[in-house]
Structure formats: structure tokens, C-alpha cells
Design a protein around this motif. Sequence first.
Motif, PDB file in Angstrom:
ATOM      1  N   LEU A 198     -11.340  -7.434 -14.321  1.00  0.00           N
ATOM      2  CA  LEU A 198     -11.011  -6.723 -13.026  1.00  0.00           C
ATOM      3  C   LEU A 198     -11.080  -7.946 -11.854  1.00  0.00           C
ATOM      4  O   LEU A 198     -10.265  -8.060 -11.045  1.00  0.00           O
ATOM      5  CB  LEU A 198     -12.154  -5.818 -12.709  1.00  0.00           C
ATOM      6  N   THR A 199     -12.050  -8.612 -11.693  1.00  0.00           N
ATOM      7  CA  THR A 199     -12.418  -9.688 -11.042  1.00  0.00           C
ATOM      8  C   THR A 199     -11.054 -10.451 -10.746  1.00  0.00           C
ATOM      9  O   THR A 199     -10.907 -11.045  -9.829  1.00  0.00           O
ATOM     10  CB  THR A 199     -13.711 -10.189 -10.921  1.00  0.00           C
ATOM     11  N   GLU A 200     -10.834 -11.015 -12.194  1.00  0.00           N
ATOM     12  CA  GLU A 200      -9.528 -11.824 -12.449  1.00  0.00           C
ATOM     13  C   GLU A 200      -8.275 -11.358 -11.825  1.00  0.00           C
ATOM     14  O   GLU A 200      -7.525 -11.989 -11.019  1.00  0.00           O
ATOM     15  CB  GLU A 200      -9.426 -12.428 -13.594  1.00  0.00           C
ATOM     16  N   LEU A 201      -8.132  -9.986 -11.981  1.00  0.00           N
ATOM     17  CA  LEU A 201      -7.100  -9.334 -11.569  1.00  0.00           C
ATOM     18  C   LEU A 201      -6.817  -9.446  -9.824  1.00  0.00           C
ATOM     19  O   LEU A 201      -6.049  -9.546  -9.291  1.00  0.00           O
ATOM     20  CB  LEU A 201      -6.563  -8.192 -11.961  1.00  0.00           C
ATOM     21  N   LEU A 202      -8.341  -9.214  -9.345  1.00  0.00           N
ATOM     22  CA  LEU A 202      -8.216  -8.845  -7.932  1.00  0.00           C
ATOM     23  C   LEU A 202      -8.113 -10.109  -7.209  1.00  0.00           C
ATOM     24  O   LEU A 202      -8.199 -10.300  -5.942  1.00  0.00           O
ATOM     25  CB  LEU A 202      -9.637  -8.032  -7.679  1.00  0.00           C
ATOM     26  N   ALA A 203      -8.113 -11.254  -7.880  1.00  0.00           N
ATOM     27  CA  ALA A 203      -7.943 -12.767  -7.294  1.00  0.00           C
ATOM     28  C   ALA A 203      -6.702 -12.832  -6.686  1.00  0.00           C
ATOM     29  O   ALA A 203      -6.244 -13.518  -5.853  1.00  0.00           O
ATOM     30  CB  ALA A 203      -8.102 -13.528  -8.092  1.00  0.00           C
ATOM     31  N   ASP A 204      -5.695 -11.907  -6.981  1.00  0.00           N
ATOM     32  CA  ASP A 204      -4.481 -11.949  -6.760  1.00  0.00           C
ATOM     33  C   ASP A 204      -4.162 -11.370  -5.157  1.00  0.00           C
ATOM     34  O   ASP A 204      -4.516 -10.012  -5.279  1.00  0.00           O
ATOM     35  CB  ASP A 204      -3.531 -11.091  -7.763  1.00  0.00           C
ATOM     36  N   PRO A 205      -3.774 -11.917  -4.425  1.00  0.00           N
ATOM     37  CA  PRO A 205      -3.603 -11.379  -3.079  1.00  0.00           C
ATOM     38  C   PRO A 205      -2.736 -10.375  -2.806  1.00  0.00           C
ATOM     39  O   PRO A 205      -2.796  -9.461  -2.040  1.00  0.00           O
ATOM     40  CB  PRO A 205      -3.242 -12.688  -1.996  1.00  0.00           C
ATOM     41  N   ALA A 206      -1.586 -10.204  -3.557  1.00  0.00           N
ATOM     42  CA  ALA A 206      -0.769  -8.912  -3.540  1.00  0.00           C
ATOM     43  C   ALA A 206      -1.636  -7.737  -3.886  1.00  0.00           C
ATOM     44  O   ALA A 206      -1.230  -6.680  -3.461  1.00  0.00           O
ATOM     45  CB  ALA A 206       0.118  -9.088  -4.563  1.00  0.00           C
ATOM     46  N   MET A 207      -2.961  -7.786  -4.456  1.00  0.00           N
ATOM     47  CA  MET A 207      -3.541  -6.560  -4.533  1.00  0.00           C
ATOM     48  C   MET A 207      -4.321  -6.423  -3.300  1.00  0.00           C
ATOM     49  O   MET A 207      -5.538  -6.681  -2.942  1.00  0.00           O
ATOM     50  CB  MET A 207      -4.523  -6.724  -5.669  1.00  0.00           C
ATOM     51  N   ASP A 208      -3.560  -5.838  -2.253  1.00  0.00           N
ATOM     52  CA  ASP A 208      -4.390  -5.890  -0.875  1.00  0.00           C
ATOM     53  C   ASP A 208      -5.035  -4.296  -0.696  1.00  0.00           C
ATOM     54  O   ASP A 208      -5.712  -4.187   0.349  1.00  0.00           O
ATOM     55  CB  ASP A 208      -3.509  -6.240   0.164  1.00  0.00           C
ATOM     56  N   ARG A 209      -4.606  -3.291  -1.290  1.00  0.00           N
ATOM     57  CA  ARG A 209      -5.372  -1.953  -1.117  1.00  0.00           C
ATOM     58  C   ARG A 209      -5.405  -1.325  -2.483  1.00  0.00           C
ATOM     59  O   ARG A 209      -4.314  -0.779  -3.037  1.00  0.00           O
ATOM     60  CB  ARG A 209      -4.571  -1.309  -0.299  1.00  0.00           C
ATOM     61  N   VAL A 210      -6.374  -1.417  -3.156  1.00  0.00           N
ATOM     62  CA  VAL A 210      -6.575  -1.038  -4.594  1.00  0.00           C
ATOM     63  C   VAL A 210      -7.368   0.055  -4.817  1.00  0.00           C
ATOM     64  O   VAL A 210      -8.539  -0.077  -4.475  1.00  0.00           O
ATOM     65  CB  VAL A 210      -6.978  -2.476  -5.362  1.00  0.00           C
ATOM     66  N   LEU A 211      -7.050   0.994  -5.473  1.00  0.00           N
ATOM     67  CA  LEU A 211      -7.876   2.133  -5.816  1.00  0.00           C
ATOM     68  C   LEU A 211      -8.394   2.034  -7.277  1.00  0.00           C
ATOM     69  O   LEU A 211      -7.543   1.948  -8.209  1.00  0.00           O
ATOM     70  CB  LEU A 211      -6.965   3.464  -5.491  1.00  0.00           C
ATOM     71  N   VAL A 212      -9.584   1.845  -7.386  1.00  0.00           N
ATOM     72  CA  VAL A 212      -9.934   1.783  -9.050  1.00  0.00           C
ATOM     73  C   VAL A 212     -10.897   3.251  -9.571  1.00  0.00           C
ATOM     74  O   VAL A 212     -11.521   3.613  -8.836  1.00  0.00           O
ATOM     75  CB  VAL A 212     -11.069   0.491  -9.088  1.00  0.00           C
ATOM     76  N   PHE A 213     -10.319   3.515 -10.723  1.00  0.00           N
ATOM     77  CA  PHE A 213     -10.943   4.680 -11.182  1.00  0.00           C
ATOM     78  C   PHE A 213     -12.010   4.480 -12.222  1.00  0.00           C
ATOM     79  O   PHE A 213     -11.588   3.621 -13.065  1.00  0.00           O
ATOM     80  CB  PHE A 213      -9.917   5.594 -11.714  1.00  0.00           C
TER      81      PHE A 213
END
Length: 430
Positions: A237-252
Motif C-alpha cells: 500500500l505505501t509503495e503504491l501510494l508513492a505514486d503522485p497520480a494517486m491523489d484522492r484514494v479511498l481504501v477499503f
Amino acid sequence: MTLSFDGLGLAEPLRLALKAENYLQPTPIQVQAIPLLNEGRDLLGIAQTGTGKTAAFALPILQRLSQQRLPRTPGSPHALILAPTRELAGQIGERFAAYGRDLPLRTAVIFGGVNQTRQVKELARGVDILVATPGRLLDLCNQRHIRLDKVSILVLDEADRMLDMGFVRDVRKIVALCRTKRQTLLFSATMPPDIAKLAQDILTSPVRVDVSPATIAVDRIEQQVFFVGTSAKRTLLTELLADPAMDRVLVFTRTKHGADKVCRHLLQSGIATEALHGNKAQNARVRALDAFRAGRARILVATDIAARGIDVPGISHVINFELPNEPESYVHRIGRTARAGAGGAALSFCDHSERPYLRAIESLMRRKVAVAEHRLSETPSALPEQPRPQHARPAAPAGAKRRQGFRGRRFGGASGAAPSSSNRREAFRH
Ligand code: AMP
């Protein structure tokens, strides 16, 4: 198919309000439902949040009531909208206020979990349209602050969720308190037998409008599954979130406890995150949602029930940190990223124990979810029941190459362009 609101027979003040909202054309459910509702028909709508269903029922209700000019009496609404959660009730109330801003109609919203005094005061001033959750509504009916015998339009929104949440008896009691001569609308994302039975009992010769996500929204969302061990999920999760394209993310997550744990982990990693679940007090939930909407928190971690009806435009990605055990919930979850015609991306983490959930989801959608390459991927030997697909490459090493691996497939694919900022409308300005 009508491509503009002009052909739907809406009154001028409503058309102006839609212009102000920057709605350029009606969504499929609006095209289909509005003319039928204007004729007074009962309606069974198979639709989830994100399809534009709120406007599909709110516009005809506002139109009808503004034409009828019925006298306003304290605590005695003419239209009643039942919603399962306070978040959804609040959002429906906001939509009525926006669409009806130039009409002399008063909307009130009531829900539990907060002191009733303000709600009772508002009801006493007179109300045309009432949006309510079932528990608080019955409570205030029992206290005689509300009468439902003038309700001539009744809407049950997200009926499947109301039943899931155990409101079935309350809902039936409420329906019995409304006028028998009324127009009734029932919206549900799914149609299990108990909803079909409820619909049969309370609707009269309804028209059925089906814009179910399994056939519509899902097609616009690029979906990927990451096969990953339970213990590696947080790192992934933290690795994927390093991508700035993930700017508004809903995690379930599946549980409230799980949501808190993921939220804590992300905060410790320096990522602005909020959590939303049923154990949080109402004001904490509102604060969390506001921070997410305003962009102060990039990530919102939520459970299924708390996330029901969350309407936040511009969600770039939905991440299923845990897969849901009901396949319909998966469709609800990923639908949050493809609002009002936009595309979106949904990434799911699937550990060994969740393989059956994935199979159920794929069979509901009648399509496979693409498998993503990543360095934390479970080894094939850990996954005896489903071998890696033919195209699987050896896991990429950490760093740039790995990022390229999932970025290339996520953002470069033909079917799922990332939602651009131009199609992110800010429906809620605070
Ligand atoms: P709903 O399915 O009612 O929750 O609506 C989902 C989102 O779509 C909300 O933010 C609405 O404001 C928005 N919306 C509804 N109808 C339209 C439309 N015709 N054009 C653009 N946005 C819309």
C-alpha cells in the motif's frame, strides 16, 4: 435517447439550477426515470450511488410539489425520502437544496446519533420534503413530532442496504404510516429476493429502470488485482501510494479495527489519512469526510457500511486492502471512482484466503480482473488453486523498474484513462 435536460419536461427554475450545477446532460437513469415519474408512475430503480439517481428522483419531486403548492404544516411532509445512513441522508438533503434553490419548498434532514432538538425545531417550522434515516424517523413519529399521513411521494433509497442494516421492520412500519394513495419509488443496487418481495408489497404497477453497475460503471473502471500475502499488504500500500497520480484514494477494509490499523500505518508513514467507520462519532465522521473532500487528507480508509453513499467527486483510485466477502460490495466500492461518467481505477489486494472472494466477484461481473505484477507478489507455490497467468513476468525488482511495471499497465492502458481534473466536479464546496 434524450441528450439534454430540455426534453425532460422540467420547469425553468430546475433547469437553471442544473445549469448552475454544470450538469450538461442527463445520465441514463435520469433520461429514463424523470418522464415516467413526472407522469406519476411508481418506479423500481436498480441503480447505485454514482449513477445520478438522486437527481432522477429529486427533480420530479421538486417539480410536482412546486406545482401543487400544498399548504405547509409543521412536522407533516408531502414527500419522504428514506436513506440507510446519515451520510447518505445528508447528501440527499444537499442535492434537494441545490436543485430546489429557486423554489419555495423547504427540505429537512433528520438522522440518529445526534441530539434531536435542532431537528424537532426545524420540523416545527414546517417542511415539504423530509429526508430521514428510519430509526430517528420512527422515534420522532412516536413522539408525535412527525406525521406521515400527508406523504404522497415516498422514496426508499438504497433499499438493499437498509435491509442489510436490519431496518426492514422499521421500513414497513413507516410505509404503513404514509398515505395509501401515493407515488412510491424504490432504489436498490441489487435485487435479492427480500427486496423483490418488499417492492412487490409497496409498489403499484411500477416501471423498472435498470442501470446496474455490473453492466455499466464496471466497464469504465480499470481493475487490477495484486496477489499478495497478508503481511505484505501494508508495504504494498505505501509503495503504491508513492505514486503522485494517486491523489484522492479511498481504501477499503472489511472491519472497523482493520480501518484503524491501516490508517495508523499510513499516518506513521507520513501520509495524510482519515478513517471512516461506524465506531466514530458523527462529528468525527463529518470531519474525516470534509478533510478528504477538501484534499487535506489524500487517503480515506473506510468500511463498507460507513462508505455507503459517500459522494466525493474526483476519487482517482479505490484500493481494496481487503476484498469484501459479498461480491456486490466490490461493485459498490469500485463505483466510487467512476462518478458521473468519469473513468477510474480500482486496485485490489488479494491474499490466499481471499481467493474465493475474488472468484465470486469475477463471476458476478462476468469478467476477469487483470493481475498486476509487483515485487511483493506471492509465489505461485503459495497459490495452489489458481496458477499465475501465462503473461506473468518475473517479479520486477524494487524501485523505478517496478513502478514502471504497474504504472505502464495502470495508466497506459487503452480502456482506463485516469480521470482528468476536468471531469472532477466539486459537487460539495465547503
Ligand atoms: P448520485 O448517483 O445521485 O449519488 O450522483 C452522483 C454524482 O453525480 C453527484 O455528485 C451528482 O451531483 C452528480 N450528477 C448527477 N447527475 C448529473 C448529471 N446529469 N451531470 C453531471 N453530474 C451529475
